[in-house]
Motif scaffolding. Structure first.
Motif, PDB file in Angstrom:
ATOM      1  N   UNK B 226      47.950  35.208  38.278  1.00  0.00           N
ATOM      2  CA  UNK B 226      47.426  33.910  37.831  1.00  0.00           C
ATOM      3  C   UNK B 226      47.342  32.914  38.999  1.00  0.00           C
ATOM      4  N   UNK B 227      48.023  33.195  40.094  1.00  0.00           N
ATOM      5  CA  UNK B 227      47.959  32.299  41.256  1.00  0.00           C
ATOM      6  C   UNK B 227      46.819  32.670  42.203  1.00  0.00           C
ATOM      7  N   UNK B 228      46.251  33.852  41.989  1.00  0.00           N
ATOM      8  CA  UNK B 228      45.262  34.353  42.947  1.00  0.00           C
ATOM      9  C   UNK B 228      43.870  33.791  42.632  1.00  0.00           C
ATOM     10  N   UNK B 229      42.986  33.740  43.628  1.00  0.00           N
ATOM     11  CA  UNK B 229      41.609  33.340  43.338  1.00  0.00           C
ATOM     12  C   UNK B 229      40.990  34.283  42.299  1.00  0.00           C
ATOM     13  N   UNK B 230      40.031  33.746  41.586  1.00  0.00           N
ATOM     14  CA  UNK B 230      39.497  34.534  40.472  1.00  0.00           C
ATOM     15  C   UNK B 230      38.858  35.838  40.916  1.00  0.00           C
ATOM     16  N   UNK B 231      38.218  35.815  42.080  1.00  0.00           N
ATOM     17  CA  UNK B 231      37.550  37.064  42.465  1.00  0.00           C
ATOM     18  C   UNK B 231      38.553  38.140  42.846  1.00  0.00           C
ATOM     19  N   UNK B 232      39.786  37.731  43.190  1.00  0.00           N
ATOM     20  CA  UNK B 232      40.834  38.729  43.425  1.00  0.00           C
ATOM     21  C   UNK B 232      41.325  39.271  42.085  1.00  0.00           C
ATOM     22  N   UNK B 233      41.374  38.380  41.097  1.00  0.00           N
ATOM     23  CA  UNK B 233      41.863  38.790  39.768  1.00  0.00           C
ATOM     24  C   UNK B 233      40.898  39.730  39.065  1.00  0.00           C
TER      25      UNK B 233
END
Lengths: 423, 569
Positions: B226-233
């Protein structure tokens, strides 16, 4: 520019004492350049470059290489251009009208997929190697066409930093103006209203100190630094800095370029080219649209389209189009896949760039991408190919070799000449 | 070869006197070479002070030097043991480690510089510092030296090239793409050397996530995401290989953090800031390029790295190559981390001491015994000072790679102490060279020379001012070994607020027009900023400037913009 000169006479006379030279000297340094536009028309090659650098990597699919009706194409419509059979994004209507003046490269590839490295490659033709000092295009032009008598810097970057001069040294570093909100260069005026006599006395003291130090130690070093100070002093004195003052333009012209920083900078670029600057780079940042690609591109195209179009019109109107080369593009493109946040990710495998002006044919589309804009169909164009062509067009031998350490480098990094786009 | 090493070890054990170094240099002089005399004491004082501490000398010492009453050798001895020496040379060594000065100069000024300073203050040798750097594991919060690896996150290939160049004087970078045309390096050499780093993973995570880990909280991979940028998620699922990797990373970070703080599991702190305080690091030592993230380096011997770069059709050769050192040997211990083995080999290699000696020599004299400074693999017959370099290296090794010994030895030579002369033509160290100061040193000199009240309150303030001069005003080209003085630097000095408002507050010009008072003031300014008296022509020009403008700036800015002020000579 005659207008600039007339309106700037006040500056010349008040700074005269500091310069330690007469109005006639300043004019002598300025006028030959001001008159050179006409001379340049007779030159077989352009001698000026305007690089519109789209930082972050614009989506070719949403600008110069639309894929309407495909999954990759996204929501933008394609519109017809002045070139039969070729379309642009609906957000570039003015450039579409002027496509007959452009060269559109649609199969450009880059070796680099991260911003920093791709940006370096785009500016120098080389992937970065720490400590190597490859010069960027603007610095190479500055080095080639350097005129010590000209008071303005020969490579100016507006809205961005450009890249370094590398082996060509400090005189060819970009003169960076990140923000030019009021048309005035920072730190150009003396702090706190110093009198002309005081400025002249400071100048004399500086020269005395450097001369004495040089005599005691290393005269060459003192001369080199003295030359930079001297250039700074001359910049303070020259009326040509009025070229940075885009606010002097009529309201209609400002409006045509667009009332935003990029519009102002493109207008400033035209004024600088008129004044005799060799290379002006204008950066339009913000294309790195991993999210919200389409709103981002619609917004940025609304800045790019009018500014670049009006720039072309103005150069043509002033007979400067054939002596100036315009190059427009980012460090890579963006991929055909649209992610869950309506973004597109980096795509160096295939993207578009646009060129126009002297030495180039008008209305040429070179290369094509596949149905989704993913890969080139047939021959691709590399960044060294573009730089090689650029150098050839402005009259610099792309195979000219320099030595960096024990490594010989060729300016064009072995790229091939894009003959179909040359006049 | 063994004989040479035995001989060198014997030579190294002998005291290497400054006289012998000067004799070695003089042996290379052609008949036309004339040695310059030793510089006047005030000049030497300024030179040594700037070289050893990056600061201007104290005015009391300047006065003593003018009166020929300065105990220079005693001052050198005290300075070498001072915190200022460790501080300055921490930044000098950090600059060697910066591969992209335009972007990472602030890192050199802050985290890396601070880290090296701490090592030097604890009398670590350069070999120990290099070993610790090359084999470092942990976060940039615990270990500011980690910042070194951040520079190569996008292009790990450059790490091998930079490391070999800096610590071994080996130019292997070209061999990344082709066998070197002039040197011995092949593509296989490069791939084998780079393969020593194939276990290493350099990552940046959002700071709030690292804050939670530092606080000893249990964080699941899903929560971490949840802390990561969306494209990493995108595409992340529980129980996937990616989730296991995240969990493993968090576990290993917890162990490393626990080891640093002496705690097991929870560290009892709740933020990066508190953690820094707990382990005694100042805030400015954090190494991330962006303060919102924390970088860390971990070794993962058991897991081949995924190719993270967004466009690489082919796997780089080094990922499949077997690790090798530059002498062709392979890492001897199976099961031991590759970077640890590389660090051990590298600092024991003959070229390490030579590379370090050559760099320190260049720092102090402006030119290396071998040039370019990062290419030592020339045959001896084209290296005029090969013998001297060997002797100094052997001495350095015998003195446990202590920087203090090396600097002391060099500054005691006549070569270091001569009057400065021109750089053109064949140079044989017959006189000193004029060397440009680094922006940070210029900033300090400006502040110190004009009075104490504007000295920076924290290291960070000075670093910020330095950044302004070095990176904001004008991008610096080249390899960071020198500072280009650009038109914009000149304009900023002439017309910017630092020179015109901040500094003159300390050195206001006398209100009276009495020439005697004015002369004394001009001489005082020269002493403070140049550490010497004004010559007659200089004094006349300064008085003229003062007559035209009664503000102190009339004299200050020409001095601060002068070549002499920006130079060590």
């Amino acid at each position: 520019l005659e207008d600039i000169m007339k309106r700037s006479h006040g500056i010349v006379t008040t700074r005269r004492a500091f310069l330690g030279s007469s109005l006639a000297t300043v004019l002598a340094a300025g006028w030959p350049r001001l008159l050179s536009a006409a001379t340049l028309q007779r030159s077989p090659r352009p001698r000026r470059l305007i690089f519109l650098y789209l930082n972050g990597g614009p989506s070719h699919i949403d600008t110069f290489d639309p894929k309407p009706g495909t999954r990759a194409g996204g929501p933008f419509k394609a519109i017809r251009t002045a070139l039969s059979g070729h379309s642009f994004s609906e957000h570039l209507p003015r450039l579409a009208e002027r496509a007959g003046d452009l060269v559109v490269l649609r199969s450009v590839t880059s070796r680099e997929g991260s911003h920093e490295r791709a940006r370096y490659l785009m500016h120098t033709g080389f992937s970065p190697i720490p400590g190597s000092g490859f010069p960027c295009v603007g610095s190479t032009l500055s080095n080639q066409f350097f005129d010590r008598s000209f008071a303005l810097p020969s490579y100016v970057c507006l809205g961005g930093t450009g890249e370094g001069a590398g082996l060509f040294g400090p005189e060819h570093e970009p003169f960076v103006v990140r923000r030019n909100t009021d048309g005035k260069l920072p730190y150009l005026a003396p702090f706190g209203g110093v009198s002309d006599a005081a400025l002249a006395a400071r100048g004399d003291l500086t020269r005395t100190l450097d001369q004495r130090f040089g005599a005691r130690t290393d005269p060459d070093l003192a001369t080199r630094q003295g030359s930079v100070l001297d250039r700074a002093s001359r910049l303070m004195a020259t009326p040509l800095t009025a070229a940075f003052d885009w606010k002097r333009e009529p309201e209609a012209v400002l409006k045509a370029y667009g009332d935003n920083a990029f519009g102002h900078n493109c207008l400033t670029a035209r004024r600088l080219i008129e004044a005799g600057v060799t290379c002006v780079e204008v950066e339009l940042d913000g294309w790195d649209s991993h999210k919200h690609n389409f709103t981002t591109h619609a917004d940025l195209c609304q800045k790019l389209d009018p500014a670049m179009s009006k720039l072309i019109d103005d150069l043509k109107e002033r007979d400067l189009f054939s002596s100036t080369l315009i190059v427009c593009g980012g460090e890579f493109g963006r991929g055909p896949s649209i992610n869950s946040e309506e973004g597109r990710d980096h795509h160096p495998a295939c993207f578009s760039m646009v060129m126009a002006g002297g030495g180039l044919k008008r209305g040429v589309v070179l290369g094509q991408s596949d149905a989704s804009g993913d890969k080139p169909v047939g021959t691709s164009v590399s960044i060294p190919d573009i730089l090689t062509t650029l150098f050839h067009v402005v009259g610099i031998d792309p195979d000219k070799t320099y030595q960096i350490g024990d490594r010989p480098i060729r300016l064009g990094n072995g790229g091939k000449l894009l003959k179909p786009v040359l006049t | 070869m063994i004989f040479v090493h035995v001989l060198l070890s014997v030579v190294g054990a002998l005291p290497l006197s400054p006289e012998r170094i000067d004799a070695r240099l003089a042996a290379r002089w052609e008949p036309a070479v004339r040695a310059a005399p030793v510089a006047p004491l005030p000049t030497l004082l300024r030179r040594i002070s700037l070289d050893l501490t990056g600061s201007m000398p104290k005015q009391a010492d300047v006065q003593a030097a003018l009166a020929c009453a300065l105990d220079l050798e005693g001052l050198i001895g005290r300075t070498l043991e001072s915190a200022a020496f460790a501080r300055h040379w921490g930044r000098v060594v950090a600059r060697w480690l910066i591969a992209q000065p335009q972007i990472y100069q602030p890192v050199a000024n802050r985290s890396l510089g601070y880290w090296v300073e701490r090592q030097l203050a604890h009398h670590e040798g350069l070999d120990a510092i290099a070993r610790e750097l090359v084999s470092a594991e942990g976060t940039s919060v615990d270990h500011p030296g980690i910042s070194y690896f951040l520079q190569f996150r996008e292009a790990p290939e450059n790490l091998a090239g930079h490391l070999a160049k800096t610590f071994l004087g080996a130019q292997i970078q070209c061999a990344q793409c082709h066998d070197h045309p002039f040197e011995k390096w092949t593509k296989a050499d490069f791939a084998g050397f780079m393969a020593n780093f194939k276990e290493a993973r350099v990552t940046q995570w959002p700071r709030p996530l690292v804050d939670r880990l530092l606080a000893g909280e249990r964080v699941t991979p899903e929560q971490a995401m949840t802390y990561m940028p969306r494209y990493v998620r995108a595409g992340f699922t529980a129980n996937s290989a990616a989730a296991r990797r995240v969990q493993d990373t968090m576990d290993r970070l917890a162990v490393l953090i626990g080891a640093k703080t002496g705690a097991s599991g929870s560290t009892g702190v709740t933020s990066v800031a508190a953690h820094l305080a707990a382990i005694g690091l100042p805030r400015e030592s954090t190494g991330s390029q962006t303060p919102q993230t924390v970088a860390f380096v971990l070794d993962r011997p058991d897991e081949p790295e995924q190719n993270r770069r967004m466009m690489k059709a082919a796997e780089p050769a080094w990922k499949t190559a077997s690790p090798r050192f530059l002498d062709g040997a392979t890492p001897p211990h199976a099961g031991t981390r590759l970077r640890t083995q590389l660090a051990t080999w590298m600092t024991a290699d003959h070229h390490f001491a030579r590379a370090m000696v050559n760099r320190v020599w260049k720092q102090l004299l402006g030119r290396g015994l071998v040039e370019p400074v990062d290419n030592l693999y020339h045959p001896d017959d084209i290296m005029p000072y090969a013998e001297l370099l060997e002797e100094l290296s052997a001495g350095f090794e015998a003195h446990h790679y202590q920087l203090v010994w090396l600097v002391r030895t060099i500054v005691q030579t006549q070569a270091y102490r001569r009057v400065a002369g021109p750089a053109r033509g064949t140079y044989r160290f017959q006189h000193a060279l004029v060397r440009p100061l680094f922006p940070g040193t210029v900033v300090r000199a400006m502040l110190e020379g004009t009075g104490g009240s504007n000295l920076p309150e924290t290291a960070d303030r000075e670093a910020t001012l330095t950044d302004q001069l070095a990176t904001v005003l004008a991008p610096s080209s080249g390899n960071g070994d020198s500072q280009n003085f650009t038109i914009q630097d000149a304009l900023y000095l002439m017309n910017g607020p630092v020179v015109n408002r901040v500094i003159p507050a300390n050195l206001a010009a006398p209100a009276e027009t009495d020439q005697g008072v004015n002369r004394r003031w001009v001489q005082d300014v020269f002493l403070r900023l140049y550490c010497r008296r004004a010559e007659a022509a200089e004094e006349d020009a300064a008085l003229k400037a003062l007559a035209a403008d009664r503000s102190g700036t009339a004299v200050l800015w020409p001095i601060l913009a002068s070549v002499e002020f920006w130079s060590n000579y």
